[in-house]
Every structure is written in C-alpha cells, then in structure tokens.
Design a protein around this motif. Structure first.
Motif, PDB file in Angstrom:
ATOM      1  N   MET A   1     -31.532 -11.241  35.414  1.00  0.00           N
ATOM      2  CA  MET A   1     -31.582 -10.628  36.744  1.00  0.00           C
ATOM      3  C   MET A   1     -32.490  -9.394  36.787  1.00  0.00           C
ATOM      4  N   ASP A   2     -32.065  -8.312  36.143  1.00  0.00           N
ATOM      5  CA  ASP A   2     -32.780  -7.042  36.243  1.00  0.00           C
ATOM      6  C   ASP A   2     -34.154  -7.137  35.595  1.00  0.00           C
ATOM      7  N   GLY A   3     -35.198  -6.976  36.404  1.00  0.00           N
ATOM      8  CA  GLY A   3     -36.555  -7.010  35.890  1.00  0.00           C
ATOM      9  C   GLY A   3     -37.179  -8.393  35.874  1.00  0.00           C
ATOM     10  N   THR A   4     -36.357  -9.438  35.994  1.00  0.00           N
ATOM     11  CA  THR A   4     -36.865 -10.810  36.007  1.00  0.00           C
ATOM     12  C   THR A   4     -36.794 -11.389  37.417  1.00  0.00           C
ATOM     13  N   LEU A   5     -35.613 -11.328  38.017  1.00  0.00           N
ATOM     14  CA  LEU A   5     -35.431 -11.806  39.386  1.00  0.00           C
ATOM     15  C   LEU A   5     -35.684 -10.700  40.404  1.00  0.00           C
ATOM     16  N   VAL A   6     -35.150  -9.522  40.118  1.00  0.00           N
ATOM     17  CA  VAL A   6     -35.238  -8.412  41.064  1.00  0.00           C
ATOM     18  C   VAL A   6     -35.616  -7.143  40.299  1.00  0.00           C
TER      19      VAL A   6
ATOM     20  N   PRO B   1     -42.402 -10.650  41.712  1.00  0.00           N
ATOM     21  CA  PRO B   1     -43.410 -11.573  42.242  1.00  0.00           C
ATOM     22  C   PRO B   1     -43.224 -13.003  41.737  1.00  0.00           C
ATOM     23  N   GLY B   2     -43.178 -13.931  42.673  1.00  0.00           N
ATOM     24  CA  GLY B   2     -43.076 -15.341  42.348  1.00  0.00           C
ATOM     25  C   GLY B   2     -41.675 -15.842  42.074  1.00  0.00           C
ATOM     26  N   ALA B   3     -40.701 -14.938  41.949  1.00  0.00           N
ATOM     27  CA  ALA B   3     -39.362 -15.358  41.526  1.00  0.00           C
ATOM     28  C   ALA B   3     -38.676 -16.226  42.576  1.00  0.00           C
ATOM     29  N   LEU B   4     -38.675 -15.800  43.825  1.00  0.00           N
ATOM     30  CA  LEU B   4     -37.984 -16.570  44.848  1.00  0.00           C
ATOM     31  C   LEU B   4     -38.644 -17.926  45.081  1.00  0.00           C
ATOM     32  N   ALA B   5     -39.970 -17.971  45.025  1.00  0.00           N
ATOM     33  CA  ALA B   5     -40.663 -19.249  45.225  1.00  0.00           C
ATOM     34  C   ALA B   5     -40.299 -20.240  44.123  1.00  0.00           C
ATOM     35  N   LEU B   6     -40.254 -19.768  42.877  1.00  0.00           N
ATOM     36  CA  LEU B   6     -39.884 -20.649  41.773  1.00  0.00           C
ATOM     37  C   LEU B   6     -38.427 -21.071  41.885  1.00  0.00           C
ATOM     38  N   LEU B   7     -37.561 -20.131  42.205  1.00  0.00           N
ATOM     39  CA  LEU B   7     -36.142 -20.447  42.350  1.00  0.00           C
ATOM     40  C   LEU B   7     -35.931 -21.461  43.476  1.00  0.00           C
TER      41      LEU B   7
END
Length: 225
Positions: free
Chosen positions: A14-19, A92-98
C-alpha cells in the motif's frame, strides 16, 4: 500465439506502491520526535520505509519519544489518516493497473504494514472496489521483511502464493514478497531497490498492464525452475 496464464492473484503493497503516503509518515515521525526535543532526518525516515509500525515505534522511542509503542502507532496512524483526503495521492499508473486486474477477474489483495483501520480506508477509496482481501500490520505477528503477511493473503484468497505476483516499493517489502515465493516486482519510490535475479524492477507502473505482469511471472517461474 499462446495466451499467457493469468496470475492466481496480484498482491499489492500500500504505502508508496498504491498510494503516496510516505511524505505523511515522514512528517508524522518528524513532528513526534520534535515534540520530545529531538531531531529526525530524512535519512532516518527512509530507513523505516516498509518496516512494521511497531518496529518503527521502538526506533522513535530510542530517539526520545516518551510514549508506549501502541500510543506511537495510534498517533502516527491518526496523523496520516487525517491527511488522506480525496482525491488520494495514488501512485502513477496504480489505479489503471488495478482496474485492469478487476476487469480480468484476477483476485487482488492489499498487503500492508499499516494498521487495519487505515488500510481499509484506503481500500474503500478505490473507486471500483479494488481488493478482495486486506492483510494489515495488526493481522500478523511478524512484519515485513518476514513473508507472513504475503502468505496470509494467499491463504485468505485460497491460492498458491508461488502462482501470485506481488508489487512492492521498499527493501523490507521486496524481501518479504520474494521470501513468500511470489513473483515480485519492485517499483522504487522513496527508498532505492537493488537489482536481483529473483525479482524485477520497474521504474513506474505507468503503461503497465496484465500482459506485463504475466510476462514477469512467466520469466521468474522459468528462472526458479
């Protein structure tokens, strides 16, 4: 042309990877140490990235913070959670990949050392309901770099962890994911990550999709074999 086999699940730090919460954690540590007359450097903050909150709290006690471990963890969590207001600072890019994983019905888990009330708040903020399982720091006895949290996530999802892909941004998280047996992708943010044969590094999640995850899983499975 063969269709790549999908991961059994994708396990997200989560921290630093997703948000991008790390600046808030840094600010919390700096303020708390300062309240007790000490100083806290950026280098010291970086050294705690990815660690369990209780382990970090003991480091802050060594810096003069006269509070119990539970008090420190609770205070820091409140500090960071209060600053997580919409829109959240997604990496950046996390929500699109998820989102692409959800569309493909690939199971997902959030695997974090933050405590559950914060983890659930972040998971709930994903606009399309991003996670099937949340494993938080207070759900396990041994924090990252121990693999317990990743093993627990795979257990809850009912999948073989070695058929999963994990995404991490910190040295402790990378070590935990690799030790679990998951195919691991490191996306460095605040802390640098080393090159290695047992994981792959991506500079960003921007432009990455399900095919990229499958390719890494296949490549690392081949190297393990």
């Amino acid at each position: 042309m063969s269709v790549p086999e999908l991961p059994a699940a994708v396990l997200w730090d989560m921290d630093g990877t997703l948000v991008d919460t790390e600046p808030y954690w840094f600010a919390a540590e700096t303020e708390l140490v300062g309240r007790f007359g000490g100083t806290w450097t950026h280098e010291q903050a970086i050294s705690l990235v990815g660690s369990g909150l209780r382990d970090g709290a003991r480091v802050l006690q060594d810096q003069g913070v006269r509070m119990t471990v539970d008090e420190i963890v609770g205070w820091q969590t409140d500090f960071v959670t209060e600053r997580l207001v919409a829109p959240l600072p997604w990496r950046p890019g996390a929500l699109a990949l998820l989102s692409s994983l959800r569309e493909a019905d690939v199971p997902t888990a959030l695997v974090t050392m933050s405590i559950r009330r914060m983890a659930e708040a972040v998971a709930a903020a994903v606009p399309f309901g991003g996670f099937d399982v949340v494993v938080a720091g207070d759900d396990v006895e041994r924090p990252k770099p121990d693999p317990q949290a990743y093993l627990r996530a795979a257990e809850l999802l009912g999948v073989d962890v070695t058929a999963c892909v994990a995404i991490e941004d910190s040295p402790p998280g990378l070590a935990a994911a690799v030790a679990s047996g998951a195919a691991t992708i490191g996306v460095p943010h605040q802390a640098g990550l080393p090159e290695g044969d047992r994981w792959r590094l991506w500079p960003t999640l921007v432009g990455r999709g399900l095919e990229d995850l499958c390719a890494v899983a296949d490549e690392l499975a081949g190297s393990r074999g």
